[in-house]
Design an enzyme around this catalytic site. Sequence first.
Site, short mmCIF file in Angstrom:
data_model
loop_
_atom_site.label_atom_id
_atom_site.label_comp_id
_atom_site.label_asym_id
_atom_site.label_seq_id
_atom_site.Cartn_x
_atom_site.Cartn_y
_atom_site.Cartn_z
CG ASP A 201 -7.14 -2.23 -3.32
OD1 ASP A 201 -7.56 -1.13 -2.92
OD2 ASP A 201 -5.96 -2.61 -3.15
CG HIS B 267 -6.14 -1.89 0.40
ND1 HIS B 267 -5.26 -1.67 -0.63
CD2 HIS B 267 -5.57 -1.35 1.51
CE1 HIS B 267 -4.21 -1.01 -0.17
NE2 HIS B 267 -4.38 -0.81 1.13
CB SER C 147 -0.97 -0.05 1.19
OG SER C 147 -1.98 0.91 1.06
#
Length: 291
Positions: free
Chosen positions: A233, A263, A141
């Site tokens: 996501d 996610h 991320s």
Amino acid sequence: MDGPPAHEVPVDQARAGHEAETANLSGPGEPVAEVRDLEVPSPADAIPARLYRPEGDGPLPLVVYLHGGGWMLGSIESFDTVVRALANASGAMVLSVGYRLAPEAPFPAGLEDATSAVRWAAAEAGSLGADPRRLAIAGDSAGGNLATVAARRLRGQVDLRMQALIYPVTDAGCNTASYREFGQRHGLTAASMQRFWNLYLDGADGLQEDASPLRSADLEGSPPAFVLTAGFDPLRDEAEAYCEALREAGVEAECRRYAGAIHGFWRWLAVTKLSRAAVDEVAGALRARLA
């Protein structure tokens, strides 16, 4: 869930919630051969880090890991379980970096810490018991964002054999089809990402290449990449577009989508087999590159 939307929760409460969520969903970490807490020197201040060594003889490969959390959340502790699993599965030592977080330390503080940590790891690999010829970087991320930008910035300075990017943030535009389709009710929301960007940038230009690597016109010479994405996501499309941009720049890049995932699933080893599969796949890619 009851309570205010995630993007309205005060920073301290959001951090505490993230730590608690990760503890519940990640579970206890696997044993590894050795764990050491370290401090990485940097121009700003010492950077906390934790070094994980799996079983294995002789100098092992070394992976610098940068955790996710929107540049605002996350810690060495909350990613302990997944980093242990990655070290064991890859056969590599992993240096987990506690870079500075926004809003207290906005852009480019976290990036500067990431870059300092990679330089230090390369210089000190031998003294850490690692092989300085077998280095890689990884992150998920926001940590994937820092990892790939640091890798590009360190071309010609540090020989990184690979960058492993788990659903990385690559563009501040926040206007892809996956944002529109999955920006609500799929865990990470578009509103939360906008908050993360606002706090991280603190008024800086989010479209510059050190913030939005997808917009870089100079990716040539970046390390080979393995990019993992989640099917549901908001970040899916920008991460996959970045993989394609690397290929167009002549960088060897593989993209793997986990179609049924949202996610954050990367670290949820206690509750879904997809997490274990993802860790093993990333670890396999690292093993191949660091052999």
